[in-house]
Design an enzyme around this catalytic site. Sequence first.
Site, PDB file in Angstrom:
ATOM      1  N   PHE A 132      -3.557   2.050  -9.102  1.00 54.07           N
ATOM      2  CA  PHE A 132      -5.101   1.885  -9.635  1.00 54.07           C
ATOM      3  C   PHE A 132      -5.309   1.832 -10.716  1.00 54.07           C
ATOM      4  CE2 PHE A 132      -4.585   3.785  -5.102  1.00 54.07           C
ATOM      5  CZ  PHE A 132      -4.337   2.698  -3.953  1.00 54.07           C
ATOM      6  N   ASP A 133      -4.460   1.825 -11.595  1.00 55.81           N
ATOM      7  CA  ASP A 133      -5.734   1.354 -13.044  1.00 55.81           C
ATOM      8  C   ASP A 133      -5.849   2.041 -13.124  1.00 55.81           C
ATOM      9  OD1 ASP A 133      -5.967   0.014 -15.559  1.00 55.81           O
ATOM     10  OD2 ASP A 133      -7.482  -1.458 -14.711  1.00 55.81           O
TER      11      ASP A 133
END
Length: 790
Positions: A464-465
Site C-alpha cells: 500500500f505504498d
Amino acid sequence: MNNSRNIVVTIIGAALLLLGLGLAAGGAYLISLGGSWFYLPAGLAMAASGLGLIRQKGWALYVAWALLIVSLIWAFSEVGTDFWQLVPRTVTFLVVALLVTLSAPTLRKADLGRVISCKLAAGVSAVLAIGIIAIFAGMFRPHPEVEATADKVPVLDEKAADDSGNDWTAYGRNTGGQRFAQFDQINTTNVKDLKVAWTYHTGDLAINGSEYQTTPLKVGNTMYVCTPLNKVIALDPVTGKEKWRFDPKIEETSGNKTWKRCRGVAYTELSEAPQDGTQPAIAGNKRIISTTNDGRIFSLDAETGKLDESFGDKGFVNLLNGLGPTAHGSYYLTSAPLAADGVVMVGGKLNDNLTTGEASGVVRGYDSRSGKLLWAWDASRGAKDSTPLPEGEIYPIETPNFWGTAAYDAKLGIAYFPTGNQTPDFWTGNRHPYSDEYNDSVVAVELKTGKEVWHFRTANQDQFDYDVSSQPILYDMPGKDGTVTPVLIQLTKRGQVFVLDRRTGKPVVEVEQRKVSTDAMPGMKVAETQPYSAISVGTKALKESDMWGASIFDQLYCRVQFKEMRWEGEFTPLSDKKRTLIYPGYYGGFNWGGGAIDVSTGTLIVNDIRMAQWGQFIKREDADARGLQATTEGEYSEQLGTPWGVERGMFISPLGVPCFKPPFGSMTAIDLATGKTRWQVPMGTIKDAPIHGVAPGLDIPLGMPTMGGPLVTKGGLTFFHGSLDYYVRALDNNTGKELWRGRLPVGGQGAPMTYIGEDGKQYIVVVAGGATRTGTNDNRGDDVIAYALP
C-alpha cells in the site's frame, strides 16, 4: 395568511416525506449488507411525520418527538459523547422535531389538543432551537481526543540542549532530527505578542506542480533557503535582506514536470586539507550542499554562494551515473541531504506505480570536499558489500529506495535512513526477496564506509505504498534506574511509532507480530503477520459506526460504501472484484514531515494524517475504455509489467467530506517513558480547505490532514504551520491548547525553525507557498516570514 402558512407547512411535510423515504430506502439496503437497523425505521418515522404535516394531523408531533428521543438514545449508545460523531446523528432529527413543532398551529385543533398546547409547543421549539444553536456553537471550539491531565509536564533535564548554540544547522536543527531548541525568550506568557519581523519573497511561486516544503537553515549571520526549482538563497536572518542566490538551472523532465520540491539544504565545514595537495577552487571551508529535481548534487561556498568547482565535475555530481537508462525522468531528489564528518549521503525518489524496471534505490556517500563516490549501499547486496560498482556498471534495478532525510549519531559514527518499497506499490507478485527484506525499513550504516550495521522492518510486506519517509529522531532516553538508552524513533505512514536501540536496532518499546488478512489475488505475495508497536497514533481499525458525514444522509451513504468494500482490518489485500478500504491511508499516518521531541521532558510531539483511501485492481483495457488517465499518484496507475493496473481514491461522501469520523489530522504529545498520550488535539480548521472548490471560511477546528512537522522549544511551545488553513500556531507543550496564531498569506507545508539573531532576539521562521496539492495555481505564494517579539 393561514393559507400561506399551510402551504409552507405542506412543503415542509413533502420534503420530510421524500427525505424520509430516501433514508428508509438506504437503510433497507444497509440492512441487506448486514449493517445498522436504525436508518430504515428512522426514515419511515421521518416520512410519517412529513405525511402527518401534509394531512395536518397532530400525531405528526408524536412521531417527530419519538424519532428525536430514539435517535438520541441510539446516538449516545453508538458513539458515546464524541461530539463530532454526535453531530450528524442528532442535528437532522433536532431540525425535524423543530420544524414539526413550529408547524403545530396549523395542525387540527382537535388532534392538537390531545397532543400538546400551542404555548407548550412554542416552549419546546425554543428548547430545540437552543439545542441546535449549542451544537453549532460547539463546532467552533476544539474537541481534544485526549485531554491533558496535568498542568505541568515533569522536566527530566533542565539543561537539555543548552550547549547547542543559537543556530539551526541541519534540516532537523541537528543531525539527530530532534527539532528542539532550548530558547525560551518566546514562551507561553508572551507568545501572544508575536509580530511579523520581516517577510521575503523568493520570486519562485509554488505553481505548476511546485510546492514549498522547505525548512531553512541558519548558520552564523546567514539564513539559507531553497525554492522548489532548487535555487539556493542566502538571507540576513535579522532583516530578511537577500545576500546572494544560486540557480542550478534544473532540467525539466517527465518526472519532475509536475513534481518540484526542495525540502532543505545541508551545511558542512570542510575540516581536512585536500589529500593530494591541490588547492580548493574557492577559499574558506564552509559549504552549502544541495540536490536537484533532475538528479544532481552541488556544493556552494556558504559565504558567497559561488559554485565550488573542485567538487565533482565543476561543482556538480550526476547521481544518474550507475542507474541505467530508466533513471532519466524517473529518478530525482526532493529532500535535504545529510552532510556530516566529511560525507554527503543521499538517496533518491523514483516514480511510483508506472512500471516495473525502475532504477535502483541505491543510497550513496560522497566525499564532501571532492564529490568522489565513497560507498554505495543497495538492498540487493545489503550487509554484504557497500563498495561502489566499477564505472560503467549499473546498480540492480527495482531495489527499495530512500527518499527522505537521514539522521546521524556522531559518537557512534552511524547514519540512519528509512526506505520505501519496490515499485509498483500495489502489486507484490514481482518483488525480489531482497526487496521484501528491506521494504519499509530503517537501515543503519557506518557513515564513512556505508557498511550496514543493522536494519529493522516496519512492515513485513508492503502492498500500500507505506514508504517510511520521515527523518529518524535520535534521543538519549533516560530509564527509571538512572541508565540512558540511545534510541531511534521512527514514525511511519502506518501511524506506528517504533522506538529502537540505535546501537543494535532492537525494539526498546514492545513490538508484536499480529496476524493480518491474506485473502489476496492469485500471484500476490502477502505476509501473514505485520509488526505493531505499543505506541501508535490514529491506528484504531475503522468500523461501521465510525462512518461520518455532514448529515445523517451522507453518513448513511458512507456506511453503505463501507459495508460494500472489502475490509478485514489493516493490510486487507486489494481485489479486482470490489474496492478495498485502505486505512491508515498511503499518505499517512506520519509522512515525510516527521516529528519533534522535547528533550527536556522526554515528550514526543507529532502531527498526523487520518485519511482513508480505497483501491481496486483493474484491467488496463477497462481503464482505457473508461478514459482513466494514468499517473503515479492520481486515481489510476498502469503498473506496467504487472498483471493489473490499480484504481484508487479518497474515501469521501458526495458532499466532498471524508466518510469517517474526525479528526482528519491531529497534534499528539506522547510520554516516551510510559508510551502514554499526554494530549491529542485536532489540528487545523476548515476555513481555507476547499470543498468542491469552495472554501467554507469558517473557523471550525475539525482537525484537517497535516503536512510538514512541528518545532518544539524550551519556552514551552510547539509551533506548526502545516495545516490546510492559512495559519502558523503556537501550542502549549503541557496541554496542547492554542496560545497564539498568525494569519499567513497562503498555506504552508514545511516545518518552522527558530534561532537567536545577532540582535539578541529569538525568531520563528516559516515558509509559505500554499497548502498541499490544491490542484490549481490559486492561492500560491513564495513567502519567507520571520516572527519576533516587539
